[in-house]
Design an enzyme around this catalytic site. Structure first.
Site, PDB file in Angstrom:
ATOM      1  N   GLU A   1       6.460  -1.857  -2.714  1.00  0.00           N
ATOM      2  CA  GLU A   1       6.743  -3.040  -3.535  1.00  0.00           C
ATOM      3  C   GLU A   1       6.434  -2.712  -4.996  1.00  0.00           C
ATOM      4  O   GLU A   1       5.323  -2.308  -5.321  1.00  0.00           O
ATOM      5  CB  GLU A   1       5.866  -4.207  -3.057  1.00  0.00           C
ATOM      6  CG  GLU A   1       6.001  -5.461  -3.894  1.00  0.00           C
ATOM      7  CD  GLU A   1       5.004  -6.550  -3.461  1.00  0.00           C
ATOM      8  OE1 GLU A   1       4.611  -6.584  -2.267  1.00  0.00           O
ATOM      9  OE2 GLU A   1       4.612  -7.346  -4.326  1.00  0.00           O
TER      10      GLU A   1
ATOM     11  N   ARG B   1       5.401  -6.926 -13.422  1.00  0.00           N
ATOM     12  CA  ARG B   1       4.350  -7.472 -14.288  1.00  0.00           C
ATOM     13  C   ARG B   1       4.260  -6.728 -15.603  1.00  0.00           C
ATOM     14  O   ARG B   1       3.291  -6.858 -16.333  1.00  0.00           O
ATOM     15  CB  ARG B   1       2.994  -7.399 -13.591  1.00  0.00           C
ATOM     16  CG  ARG B   1       2.925  -8.372 -12.462  1.00  0.00           C
ATOM     17  CD  ARG B   1       1.548  -8.435 -11.869  1.00  0.00           C
ATOM     18  NE  ARG B   1       1.663  -8.692 -10.461  1.00  0.00           N
ATOM     19  CZ  ARG B   1       0.753  -8.395  -9.569  1.00  0.00           C
ATOM     20  NH1 ARG B   1      -0.363  -7.814  -9.927  1.00  0.00           N
ATOM     21  NH2 ARG B   1       0.953  -8.671  -8.301  1.00  0.00           N
TER      22      ARG B   1
ATOM     23  N   THR C   1       6.133 -10.064  -7.289  1.00  0.00           N
ATOM     24  CA  THR C   1       5.861 -10.969  -8.415  1.00  0.00           C
ATOM     25  C   THR C   1       7.179 -11.519  -8.973  1.00  0.00           C
ATOM     26  O   THR C   1       7.359 -11.642 -10.183  1.00  0.00           O
ATOM     27  CB  THR C   1       5.016 -10.277  -9.533  1.00  0.00           C
ATOM     28  OG1 THR C   1       4.027  -9.432  -8.931  1.00  0.00           O
ATOM     29  CG2 THR C   1       4.289 -11.311 -10.375  1.00  0.00           C
TER      30      THR C   1
ATOM     31  N   LYS D   1       4.077 -13.862   3.043  1.00  0.00           N
ATOM     32  CA  LYS D   1       2.888 -13.204   2.517  1.00  0.00           C
ATOM     33  C   LYS D   1       1.725 -14.193   2.654  1.00  0.00           C
ATOM     34  O   LYS D   1       1.926 -15.407   2.579  1.00  0.00           O
ATOM     35  CB  LYS D   1       3.177 -12.870   1.052  1.00  0.00           C
ATOM     36  CG  LYS D   1       2.046 -12.323   0.232  1.00  0.00           C
ATOM     37  CD  LYS D   1       2.602 -11.889  -1.135  1.00  0.00           C
ATOM     38  CE  LYS D   1       1.506 -11.629  -2.128  1.00  0.00           C
ATOM     39  NZ  LYS D   1       1.995 -11.027  -3.377  1.00  0.00           N
TER      40      LYS D   1
HETATM   41  C1  3PG Z   1      -0.329  -9.026  -5.229  1.00  0.00           C
HETATM   42  O1  3PG Z   1       0.431  -8.949  -6.163  1.00  0.00           O
HETATM   43  O2  3PG Z   1       0.055  -9.254  -4.078  1.00  0.00           O
HETATM   44  C2  3PG Z   1      -1.801  -8.880  -5.479  1.00  0.00           C
HETATM   45  O3  3PG Z   1      -2.123  -9.016  -6.816  1.00  0.00           O
HETATM   46  C3  3PG Z   1      -2.322  -7.614  -4.980  1.00  0.00           C
HETATM   47  O4  3PG Z   1      -3.684  -7.737  -4.835  1.00  0.00           O
HETATM   48  P1  3PG Z   1      -4.625  -6.465  -4.821  1.00  0.00           P
HETATM   49  O5  3PG Z   1      -4.538  -5.869  -6.190  1.00  0.00           O
HETATM   50  O6  3PG Z   1      -6.000  -7.025  -4.518  1.00  0.00           O
HETATM   51  O7  3PG Z   1      -4.156  -5.517  -3.771  1.00  0.00           O
END
Ligand code: 3PG
Length: 212
Positions: A41, A45, A69, A129
């Site tokens: 993924e 961002r 995102t 999710k």
């Molecule tokens: C996401 O985008 O799903 C989370 O910010 C990921 O979280 P993590 O950095 O704790 O793995």
């Protein structure tokens, strides 16, 4: 190329790439693939994230690459046009869900309450999710949601690490765990891709230990 479900059955871990540099994103993706994780993924961002995703699709090898995102319908259309093979959102937006269902593109919206999971289910989604997994109640919450929503599968993300991965994967309704622990900023920024491969291989071993 085998499909998303087959790959997640074989290695139920989805690493996140958040790099703004396309070449480094490709090298990171390749390193993950070498470690045995081939569903990736790319989170939108940063300025260069979309370009990084396209570069991985083009040059990353035999990977399934999705966009994360994704906050708006326009972004969903944009990443679909750029070749994303699945879409992940931090929350549930009906118009993105409807678009993805119509386009037949797997969509994993973030959920953390029974109401959100029920809405996702009512929209016709079966995979969501669970975000942010550790803050939203972790394994006990996921157990409770899974016991009610028996048709749903969950992808816990947010606070997942090698330490708690076995506990999440022990739940049968967890389709995969997602996270950025596989692509640590310091390793990526110093081009320590061997470390990324090591972390991916470690996750694969943990998953095998839990699921056989
Ligand atoms: C996401 O985008 O799903 C989370 O910010 C990921 O979280 P993590 O950095 O704790 O793995």
């Amino acid at each position: 190329m085998t499909g998303l479900n087959e790959r997640l059955n074989a290695a139920p871990v989805v690493p996140l790439i958040g790099d703004s540099d396309a070449d480094r994103a490709v090298a990171t993706a390749r390193a993950l693939g070498q470690g045995g994780l081939s569903v990736i993924e790319v989170v939108l961002r940063s300025e260069g994230a979309l370009e990084g995703m396209s570069a991985i699709i083009e040059r990353g090898g035999d990977l399934i690459v999705g966009a994360g995102t994704v906050l708006t319908l326009d972004q969903a259309k944009q990443v679909r046009d750029a070749g994303a093979q699945f879409i992940v959102s931090p929350g549930l937006v009906d118009e993105i869900a409807e678009y993805c269902l119509a386009e037949n593109i797997p969509f994993f919206p973030g959920t953390m309450t029974a109401g959100e999971v029920q809405r996702a289910c009512a929209l016709g989604l079966r995979d969501v999710k669970f975000f942010p997994a550790s803050l939203a109640g972790g394994v006990p919450m996921l157990k409770a949601l899974g016991s009610v929503f028996r048709e749903m599968r969950f992808m816990p993300t947010g606070g997942v690490s090698a330490a708690n991965l076995p506990d999440f994967l022990a739940l049968p309704h967890v389709m995969a765990c997602g996270g950025s622990w596989l692509t640590p900023k310091d390793a990526v920024e110093t081009s320590n891709f061997a470390e990324v491969t090591r972390l991916a291989a470690e996750a694969v071993d943990i998953a095998k230990g839990v699921r056989g």
